[in-house]
Scaffold this motif. Structure first.
Motif, mmCIF file in Angstrom:
data_model
loop_
_atom_site.group_PDB
_atom_site.id
_atom_site.type_symbol
_atom_site.label_atom_id
_atom_site.label_comp_id
_atom_site.label_asym_id
_atom_site.label_seq_id
_atom_site.Cartn_x
_atom_site.Cartn_y
_atom_site.Cartn_z
ATOM 1 N N VAL A 593 0.507 -1.020 0.269
ATOM 2 C CA VAL A 593 0.130 0.087 0.039
ATOM 3 C C VAL A 593 0.865 1.600 -0.206
ATOM 4 C CG1 VAL A 593 -0.330 -0.298 2.392
ATOM 5 C CG2 VAL A 593 -2.385 0.865 0.584
ATOM 6 N N GLY A 594 0.837 2.535 -0.411
ATOM 7 C CA GLY A 594 0.888 3.380 -0.862
ATOM 8 C C GLY A 594 0.215 4.590 -0.528
ATOM 9 N N LEU A 595 0.924 5.675 -0.197
ATOM 10 C CA LEU A 595 -0.025 7.045 -0.178
ATOM 11 C C LEU A 595 0.014 8.140 -0.674
ATOM 12 C CD1 LEU A 595 -1.227 8.692 2.502
ATOM 13 C CD2 LEU A 595 0.569 9.427 3.570
ATOM 14 N N ALA A 596 -1.026 8.583 -2.129
ATOM 15 C CA ALA A 596 -0.478 9.351 -2.300
ATOM 16 C C ALA A 596 -0.810 11.049 -2.399
ATOM 17 C CB ALA A 596 -1.259 8.625 -3.803
ATOM 18 N N LEU A 597 0.411 12.029 -2.836
ATOM 19 C CA LEU A 597 -0.233 13.105 -2.316
ATOM 20 C C LEU A 597 0.165 13.442 -3.386
ATOM 21 C CD1 LEU A 597 3.157 13.622 0.581
ATOM 22 C CD2 LEU A 597 0.989 12.665 0.839
ATOM 23 N N PHE A 614 2.593 3.325 5.258
ATOM 24 C CA PHE A 614 2.436 2.871 4.115
ATOM 25 C C PHE A 614 4.038 2.659 3.588
ATOM 26 C CE2 PHE A 614 -1.313 5.409 4.887
ATOM 27 C CZ PHE A 614 -2.047 5.384 3.782
ATOM 28 N N ASP A 615 4.114 1.156 2.733
ATOM 29 C CA ASP A 615 5.434 1.178 2.411
ATOM 30 C C ASP A 615 5.767 2.097 1.538
ATOM 31 O OD1 ASP A 615 4.324 -1.956 2.838
ATOM 32 O OD2 ASP A 615 3.088 -1.548 1.571
ATOM 33 N N VAL A 616 4.658 2.821 0.211
ATOM 34 C CA VAL A 616 5.722 3.888 -0.228
ATOM 35 C C VAL A 616 4.724 4.835 0.006
ATOM 36 C CG1 VAL A 616 4.161 3.096 -2.149
ATOM 37 C CG2 VAL A 616 5.892 3.958 -2.503
ATOM 38 N N VAL A 617 5.755 6.695 -0.696
ATOM 39 C CA VAL A 617 4.605 7.357 -0.431
ATOM 40 C C VAL A 617 4.896 8.267 -1.845
ATOM 41 C CG1 VAL A 617 4.236 9.590 -0.022
ATOM 42 C CG2 VAL A 617 5.555 8.371 1.477
ATOM 43 N N LEU A 618 3.584 8.195 -2.677
ATOM 44 C CA LEU A 618 3.813 8.883 -3.973
ATOM 45 C C LEU A 618 3.378 10.141 -4.613
ATOM 46 C CD1 LEU A 618 3.330 8.480 -7.001
ATOM 47 C CD2 LEU A 618 0.887 8.217 -6.514
ATOM 48 N N SER A 650 10.599 3.860 0.323
ATOM 49 C CA SER A 650 10.588 3.932 -1.437
ATOM 50 C C SER A 650 9.389 4.782 -1.372
ATOM 51 C CB SER A 650 9.719 3.084 -1.767
ATOM 52 O OG SER A 650 10.026 2.042 -2.908
ATOM 53 N N LEU A 651 9.439 5.780 -2.728
ATOM 54 C CA LEU A 651 9.065 7.282 -2.994
ATOM 55 C C LEU A 651 8.911 7.153 -4.141
ATOM 56 C CD1 LEU A 651 11.290 10.183 -1.385
ATOM 57 C CD2 LEU A 651 9.092 9.470 -0.736
ATOM 58 N N GLU A 652 7.986 7.158 -5.139
ATOM 59 C CA GLU A 652 7.407 6.985 -6.519
ATOM 60 C C GLU A 652 6.803 8.569 -6.782
ATOM 61 O OE1 GLU A 652 3.712 4.475 -6.897
ATOM 62 O OE2 GLU A 652 4.549 4.425 -8.997
ATOM 63 N N VAL A 653 7.601 8.829 -8.166
ATOM 64 C CA VAL A 653 6.965 10.375 -8.734
ATOM 65 C C VAL A 653 5.893 10.183 -9.531
ATOM 66 C CG1 VAL A 653 8.181 11.797 -7.907
ATOM 67 C CG2 VAL A 653 8.910 9.822 -9.758
#
Ligand SMILES: O=C(CO)[C@H](O)[C@H](O)COP(=O)(O)O
Length: 746
Positions: A593-597, A614-618, A650-653
């Motif tokens: 699960v990821g948290l999107a901003l 969360f596993d990843v922040v988007l 993990s950081l996602e764009v």
């Protein structure tokens, strides 16, 4: 009898010799005549910087049929060079020619030849040349003419040394502690600035000869503070940094008596420089070089960012950071409240953000380090901006390690601007000789790279003298992942498009679920389509981005449909409590699960608290809704902040990610990128994902040192240079074996 071959061999083989050592060798080549040796005094000073007496006499003077007078290495830092030269009895056959000037071996043209005959007494500027200095407040831009003469620049008024159809170099000095008491100001006569190695030569002259306007921005009356953070504060704010009564601290300046006076200036030094830059009547086709030394570096960046935002200097700006000083966070000693930012932010981070914005506008940076302490002082100096700029392929770094030369900290620190200014002259002197030398050695590797002008990198030293940046570089490259967003593909053939990108090397597939409500009017698909896709691609990693009003309610359905990961928007979840519960539920269902901003959501305390589960922040780098929008560089500071808070997460764009912006995002800390148009719009899908986005992310995410280390150790130098060339700017580089490059500027 001439000994050019001997000298060439000496230069070529190295023995740890570097540029300043090479310089006198050429002088010897030119000057060794018959049985006598003539040494230009200024060259001898250069020789002192670079070598010990033993090295000098065994490798230079030794093979010659004569002896050379040279002061022992450990004797020279304390006494002025002139006296040292005179106090050493020259041997019978050695004549130290005190009157030698560089003019006859510097081929910068007849004009330069004539002007360089100016005596040092005339080159040394008297304080009376500056208006008011050092008794009443004098700051701002002075333009210089040949012979180290200058005139203050006043916007709108003619200046004897400024012509608007020429390129402009502006040098900005750094912290000038105790200089007012000495009634001293830096100029282009480097021997006055640093008698131990500075040339008795007008370093503005080569630039003037090449039709440049050269100026110095003086803020020394402000930067002469006993405590560096007090000087640093004035870059950013006109208010005092230490909570003392404002009237006594506001842009206070020092006078020759050593006392401080409060000024009526209501602008910070960055504002002052920016306003001067904005008012320069510079033609758009002309180049503007800003060269900041030490604390002048963040000042140059802050001012350039302002000037750039105001639309001036666009397209022609280039920034040289000369032994830059970046302040590292020391919360107890230096709360940095003057930045009006959270106390956790440092000026280094602030400068980095501004530099990144400039870099995003294609402003090239070049960074010259000469004093290793500037990158190694653990509590004071931070090389983070330099590393980040390099890792984003936005800066070329030259590390000239002067520490082994026996110079003290200050002298090492002053070497960078000296060499930078000097480099304009070097270009003319050595270009053809060095080219010949390269060919003769048969070890030449030439790599063309488009840069703003021409550069030449010479490598003379063995790898032990390679940048300390390497030592400071982070460990192995982080795993980077690229996921195409099928929104940009042909949705009528979703399964086919998915297979195509996976075969081309995509790490995951990004599926945008829009409910038409959270983003008004944007509908795509839901869990049923995810399920259908899973049936076609049993092993694919399906990254489902929920742009819906109540994301948590779809978790179960998506888990059953076969989603691998779900991304939930913090804005849609509404609170930390709901976000934490959703993350927990997703984990129970076996989902990542990821948290999107969204772009406008800042990194608040709530966001940080929620993100922990969360596993990843988007970080969305476009407003959610549709593809093909432009990347928002203002999201980069947010990424950096998240990376600093969560080093292992993990950081996602997502949004506007291209080969160019991927590097910026990765340098800011992202390790996953979603790209729609950049992948599906590319002619060669595999090339776009693997060698484009992936390569950029991998390189940038690895950090500056890692790029170099990887390149030099595993793939060889050419790969590194090609990597830099792909980034759109760099150099011509010539290599003589391994080692420390000396870049000839311009
Ligand atoms: O989430 C999205 C839009 O809300 C898309 O995934 C994103 O815009 C990617 O598309 P592109 O790379 O073309 O900008």
């Amino acid at each position: 009898m001439l000994y050019p071959r001997k000298m060439v061999e000496f230069s070529a083989h190295g023995f740890g010799w570097d540029f300043p050592t090479l310089a006198p060798s050429f002088v010897f080549v030119r000057n060794v005549q018959s049985q006598s040796l003539r040494i230009c005094r200024h060259r001898l000073q250069f020789a002192r910087i670079a070598c010990t007496q033993q090295m000098f006499s065994s490798h230079v003077a030794g093979p010659l049929p004569m002896r050379c007078a040279l002061v022992p290495h450990d004797a020279w830092p304390s006494t002025p060079p002139e006296r040292r030269v005179q106090s050493t009895a020259p041997s019978r056959k050695t004549r130290v020619c005190g009157n030698c000037r560089p003019h006859w071996w510097v081929f910068t043209g007849l004009a330069c030849w004539k002007r360089s005959r100016v005596r040092s007494a005339r080159l040394r500027r008297s304080v009376s040349d500056f208006e008011g200095f050092p008794h009443s407040l004098d700051y701002g831009l002075y333009f210089f003419g040949a012979g180290n003469v200058c005139e203050k620049y006043r916007p709108g008024e003619p200046n004897a040394y400024f012509l608007d159809d020429r390129d402009v170099l502006i040098y900005v000095h750094g912290w000038e502690v105790d200089r007012l008491r000495q009634k001293y100001r830096e100029t282009f006569h480097w021997k006055s600035n640093e008698p131990r190695f500075g040339l008795d030569f007008d370093l503005a002259l080569p630039w003037l000869t090449r039709r440049w306007n050269v100026g110095i921005f003086y803020w020394d009356m402000f930067s002469d503070e006993d405590w560096l953070p007090d000087a640093e504060a004035k870059i950013w704010t006109a208010e005092g940094p230490r909570g003392l009564p404002r009237s006594s601290m506001r842009m206070r300046y020092r006078t020759a008596s050593g006392d401080f006076k409060a000024s009526s200036i209501s602008q910070s030094c960055a504002d002052l420089l920016a306003s001067q830059l904005q008012q320069l009547p510079l033609k758009s086709s002309r180049k503007l070089r800003l060269a900041g030394h030490s604390l002048g570096s963040p000042l140059v960046i802050a001012a350039a960012a302002q000037a750039f935002a105001a639309g001036s200097a666009a397209g022609s700006l280039r920034i040289a950071l000369l032994d830059p000083y970046w302040s590292r966070r020391v919360p107890l000693v230096n709360p940095q409240s003057y930045m009006r930012r959270p106390a956790t932010r440092t000026t280094a981070q602030e400068s980095l953000d501004l530099a990144m914005l400039l870099a995003e506008q294609d402003v090239p940076f070049e960074i010259y380090y000469s004093c290793p302490m500037m990158t190694q002082l653990p509590l004071v100096a931070d090389d983070l901006p330099a590393r980040r700029l390099v890792s984003a392929r936005r800066a070329a770094v030259v590390h000239y390690d002067a520490s082994y030369q026996g110079l003290d900290f200050e002298a090492q620190h002053l070497l960078a601007p000296n060499l930078y200014l000097h480099s304009m002259k070097m270009r003319h002197i050595y270009l053809f000789r060095v080219l010949r030398l390269c060919l003769a050695l048969l070890a030449v590797k030439v790599c063309w790279m488009p840069y703003d002008g021409w550069r030449i990198a010479f490598a003379f030293l063995p790898p032990r003298h390679w940048p300390t940046m390497l030592a400071a570089a982070p460990g192995p490259a982080p795993k980077v992942r690229v996921g195409p967003s099928v929104l940009a593909g042909d949705l009528s053939m979703l399964a086919k498009e998915t297979r195509r990108v996976l075969r081309a090397g995509a790490d995951f597939v990004h599926l945008d679920v829009f409910d038409g409500n959270w983003v008004k009017g944007a509908f795509t698909f839901g869990p049923m389509v995810v399920k259908a896709l899973r049936a076609h691609e049993p092993s694919a990693y399906l990254d489902v981005h929920l742009c819906v009003t109540q994301p948590a309610q779809y978790l179960e359905e998506l888990a059953k449909a076969g989603a691998s990961r779900v991304l939930l928007h913090f804005e849609a979840l509404g609170s930390v409590h709901v976000a934490k519960a959703a993350a927990q539920l997703a984990h129970q269902l076996g989902l990542e699960v990821g948290l999107a901003l969204a772009p406008q959501t800042s990194v608040s305390r709530e966001v940080l608290e929620a993100a922990e589960g969360f596993d990843v922040v988007l970080c969305m780098t476009v407003p959610p809704g549709f593809g093909g929008q432009a990347f928002m560089p203002e999201v980069l500071p947010k990424l950096r902040e998240l990376r600093e808070t969560f080093p292992g997460k993990s950081l996602e764009v997502d949004g506007g990610v291209t080969v160019r912006t991927a590097a910026l995002a990765a340098a800011a800390g992202a390790n996953e990128a979603v790209a729609g148009s950049a992948v599906f719009g590319a002619k060669d899908l595999r090339k776009s994902i693997r060698r484009g986005l992936d390569g950029r992310l991998a390189g940038a995410g690895a950090g500056a040192g890692e790029i170099w280390r990887k390149g030099w150790k595993r793939s060889g130098k050419m790969d590194v240079l090609k990597q830099l060339r792909r980034s759109g700017r760099c150099c011509i580089a010539l290599f003589f074996g391994g080692g420390n490059p000396f870049w000839l500027s311009v």
